[in-house]
Design an enzyme around this catalytic site. Structure first.
Site, PDB file in Angstrom:
ATOM      1  N   CYS A 151      28.701  47.716  -2.866  1.00  0.00           N
ATOM      2  CA  CYS A 151      27.367  47.179  -3.122  1.00  0.00           C
ATOM      3  C   CYS A 151      26.371  47.693  -2.069  1.00  0.00           C
ATOM      4  CB  CYS A 151      27.400  45.658  -3.199  1.00  0.00           C
ATOM      5  SG  CYS A 151      25.893  44.964  -3.940  1.00  0.00           S
TER       6      CYS A 151
ATOM      7  N   GLU B 207      35.695  42.785  -5.671  1.00  0.00           N
ATOM      8  CA  GLU B 207      36.331  41.512  -5.300  1.00  0.00           C
ATOM      9  C   GLU B 207      35.920  40.365  -6.199  1.00  0.00           C
ATOM     10  OE1 GLU B 207      32.477  41.733  -3.065  1.00  0.00           O
ATOM     11  OE2 GLU B 207      34.107  43.106  -3.553  1.00  0.00           O
TER      12      GLU B 207
ATOM     13  N   HIS C 273      30.796  44.659  -7.419  1.00  0.00           N
ATOM     14  CA  HIS C 273      31.682  43.983  -6.469  1.00  0.00           C
ATOM     15  C   HIS C 273      33.102  43.944  -7.038  1.00  0.00           C
ATOM     16  CE1 HIS C 273      28.762  42.331  -3.539  1.00  0.00           C
ATOM     17  NE2 HIS C 273      27.935  42.334  -4.566  1.00  0.00           N
TER      18      HIS C 273
END
Length: 221
Positions: free
Chosen positions: A83, A189, A187
Site C-alpha cells: 500500500c 493481510e 493489502h
C-alpha cells in the site's frame, strides 16, 4: 538461498502488526525493526504502510531508514512494499501538493479523478488481472479479489513494471515488480486466502534466491 530473517520495517505504520501477523501465519517468523543494520542484514524486507506520503517519508527519514532501504534494494535482494509501501518506492506522489519519495521505481502516485459516481478513497474489494507470470502470483487465480484502501493510485510509463492491473475509474497497476522488488497497492493481510498466498509466495521466493530480471528502465539508478 537468501539468509537472514524477514524484517518488517517499523516506522509506526498503521498496518505494521497485521502485516507481521500475516507473515507469521505463513511461517516467516518476522522481525519487526527500526534498526538500519537489521534491514541491511535481512533475508527479505517488507515495507508496510497506510496514510500520507509526507508522513511516511518523514518517519523513514527521522529513523535514518531511507538510505539503508535504498542500499538493500540496490543489492538486488527481496523487497515487498504494501500500500503506502508501494507509493514510497516511487519517484514522487501528488499528495499534499507533491512529495518526493524513495525514487526506486519509475512512477508517481496520482489522485483518483472525481466523477463517474466513484467514491474516493477507493475502499473495498476489487479484482487484479495478472499481466505475466511471476513467483509471487503462483497459485493465485487471475481476476482474484483483494482489499484496497487508497485515494492515490500508482502510475508509471516504465515498460514491464506493472505485474497486475485493477480498474477503478482508471486502469492502474495494482502490483509492480522489477527484479527482486515487488509492491502491492492492495493489502494482502486483509485479503483472505489469496492475500496470505501472496505473502507465502514472497517468503518462498526470497528463500529460493530465484530472481526475475526485468528491463533496467523499471529501476531508477
Amino acid at each position: 538461498m537468501n539468509t537472514g530473517p524477514v524484517v518488517v520495517v517499523d516506522y509506526d505504520a498503521g498496518n505494521l502488526r497485521s502485516v507481521a501477523r500475516a507473515l507469521t501465519h505463513v511461517g516467516a517468523d518476522p522481525v519487526v525493526s527500526a534498526d538500519p543494520d537489521d534491514i541491511l542484514n535481512a533475508g527479505a524486507v517488507v515495507l508496510p504502510g497506510v496514510g500520507a506520503a509526507a508522513d511516511t517519508m518523514f518517519k523513514l527519514g527521522e529513523r535514518r531508514l531511507v538510505e539503508p532501504i535504498k542500499e538493500y534494494i540496490a543489492a538486488n535482494r527481496p523487497f515487498l512494499g504494501v500500500c503506502m509501501g508501494l507509493h514510497a518506492l516511487l519517484l514522487r506522489s501528488e499528495e499534499g501538493g507533491g512529495q518526493d519519495c524513495l525514487g526506486v521505481l519509475d512512477g508517481e502516485a496520482r489522485l483518483f479523478p472525481a466523477g463517474a459516481g466513484l467514491k474516493v478513497p477507493h475502499m473495498g474489494w476489487n479484482t487484479v488481472e495478472w499481466l505475466r507470470e511471476h513467483p509471487i502470483t503462483e497459485g493465485v487465480p487471475n481476476g482474484s479479489y483483494f482489499y484496497f484502501v487508497h485515494s492515490y493510485y500508482p502510475h508509471s510509463d516504465a515498460p514491464g513494471l506493472a505485474l497486475g492491473e485493477t480498474e477503478y475509474g482508471v486502469v492502474f497497476p495494482s502490483v509492480l515488480a522489477s527484479g527482486y522488488v515487488v509492491a502491492t497497492q492492495f493489502h494482502p493481510e486483509k485479503s483472505g486466502r489469496d492475500g496470505l498466498r501472496i505473502y507465502r509466495n514472497f517468503v518462498d521466493w526470497a528463500r529460493s534466491g530465484e530472481s526475475v530480471p526485468l528491463p533496467s528502465a523499471t529501476l531508477v539508478s
